[in-house]
Design an enzyme around this catalytic site. Sequence first.
Site, PDB file in Angstrom:
ATOM      1  N   GLY A  73     -17.048   7.301 -32.870  1.00 11.82           N
ATOM      2  CA  GLY A  73     -18.081   8.209 -32.387  1.00 11.82           C
ATOM      3  C   GLY A  73     -18.750   7.703 -31.122  1.00 11.82           C
ATOM      4  CB  SER A 122       7.453   4.161  -8.003  1.00  7.15           C
ATOM      5  OG  SER A 122       6.295   4.349  -8.772  1.00  7.15           O
ATOM      6  N   PRO A 145       0.817  -1.218   0.000  1.00  6.01           N
ATOM      7  CG  PRO A 145      -0.913  -1.592   1.535  1.00  6.01           C
ATOM      8  CD  PRO A 145       0.377  -2.174   1.037  1.00  6.01           C
ATOM      9  CD  GLU A 199       5.510  -6.025 -14.508  1.00  5.36           C
ATOM     10  OE1 GLU A 199       6.681  -5.858 -14.134  1.00  5.36           O
ATOM     11  OE2 GLU A 199       4.818  -7.010 -14.226  1.00  5.36           O
ATOM     12  CG  PHE A 242      14.245  -4.461  -9.780  1.00  6.20           C
ATOM     13  CD1 PHE A 242      12.903  -4.195  -9.581  1.00  6.20           C
ATOM     14  CD2 PHE A 242      15.177  -3.597  -9.217  1.00  6.20           C
ATOM     15  CE1 PHE A 242      12.478  -3.097  -8.841  1.00  6.20           C
ATOM     16  CE2 PHE A 242      14.778  -2.495  -8.474  1.00  6.20           C
ATOM     17  CZ  PHE A 242      13.421  -2.247  -8.284  1.00  6.20           C
TER      18      PHE A 242
END
Length: 388
Positions: free
Chosen positions: A342, A141, A137, A366, A239
């Site tokens: 449209g 990053s 939470p 990611e 990673f």
Amino acid sequence: MTNLAHDYLDLDGLLSTEEIEFRDRVRAFVSARIRPHIGHWYEAAYFPREIIPEMAELGLLGMHLSGYGCAGRSAVDYGLAAMELEAGDSGLRTFVSVQGSLAMSALHKFGSEEQKQHWLPRMATGELVGCFGLTEPTAGSDPASMQTHAVCEGETWVLNGTKRWIGLASIADVAIIWAQTDDGIRGFVVPTDTGGFTATAIEPKLSMRASIQCDINLTDVRVPGHAVLGGAVGLRAPFSCLNEARYGIMWGAMGAARDAYEAALAYTLERQQFGVPIASFQLTQQKLVDMVLEIQKGVLVALRTGRLKDAGTLRSEQISFGKLNNVREAIAICRQARTLIGGNGITLDHSPLRHANNLESVRTYEGTDEIHTLIIGQAITGIPSFSP
Ligand SMILES: Cc1cc2nc3c(=O)[nH]c(=O)nc-3n(C[C@H](O)[C@H](O)[C@H](O)COP(=O)(O)OP(=O)(O)OC[C@H]3O[C@@H](n4cnc5c(N)ncnc54)[C@H](O)[C@@H]3O)c2cc1C
């Protein structure tokens, strides 16, 4: 002769006969098993678990891995499959990424022989589902700031913490959980029926509706000493799995973009306004041409990256190039395709807006656009600028 509307530069000419045959098998599966139902699945927020065995049968689960029942396919084959699956829906491609590139890759790269034998063959057949718990939470990053921790008590590891946005967790049989330890961040193989492990689907979502992401709670989850992934110490380990998934994403995003473009092209050739097909208008053609330019460029980027990966010379920073560029362009293409359809374009009868909504997730997971920009910025200047 190449059909310019669908492959302007004859990029198929850069693929081998075997690659095209494999790609077309996945394309046929998507047409038969995903396309007819995806509108309903998306509206119902339903992940079609029943098609997992068919994806396994095609060799799509852990397809880039060798041994343990995995298909051992090339990076380019993997990319082509991701492109076709995401032309159906990002949610289905995400399933293959989480199962194969994240959960199975972690076991394959860092697991003991016993862990690999125990989990991988049944994950390759789809009998077992895996998930990959890195994000929290308050740590997205910046996963180094994760709070989940594991403490060694004799022969047992005890895990406590929370994870967020974990794909498939509520239907998974096994979770790869990343946690702080006295030796840095380590990965743990946690069967999801272990006491203290709970996963709750995050709902409702405006994106990725035909797939599952969850909050995970870990309260005194006790696993044996051998549950740690012995080969994984530090953030480099997760990673390296994320890089496998990021690579597939650059192809997948182009699949979504291609599907949106093809939907828009077909519609504009059919739909009449002012007494002519709307494809007759210069402004319409400008939009279609811009889409073709970016799709063809994006596929070239993905193919070049795949060839480097297969040659064993791909650098992780180079993956950021395709992830950033192709997802960014794909969202723009899908939104533009929606304008050409449209008002009808906002219904689930047409794919572009569904793809655009899905790609909001794809541009975030990611590594966000900003994170990949910082990775590329560091690669070209030599200066990291991740924190002020
Ligand atoms: C559909 C979906 C599926 C996912 N699946 C998984 C999964 O299976 N397993 C898993 O572990 N995680 C998963 N994730 C989590 C995903 O990886 C994170 O959402 C992602 O890393 C971003 O973290 P965050 O959402 O906390 O955003 P934050 O990190 O809070 O970022 C918010 C904004 O701040 C920006 N930002 C952050 N740092 C910087 C910086 N240094 N400079 C400039 N801008 C910055 C970001 O780019 C972004 O725009 C999934 C997410 C989604 C939406």
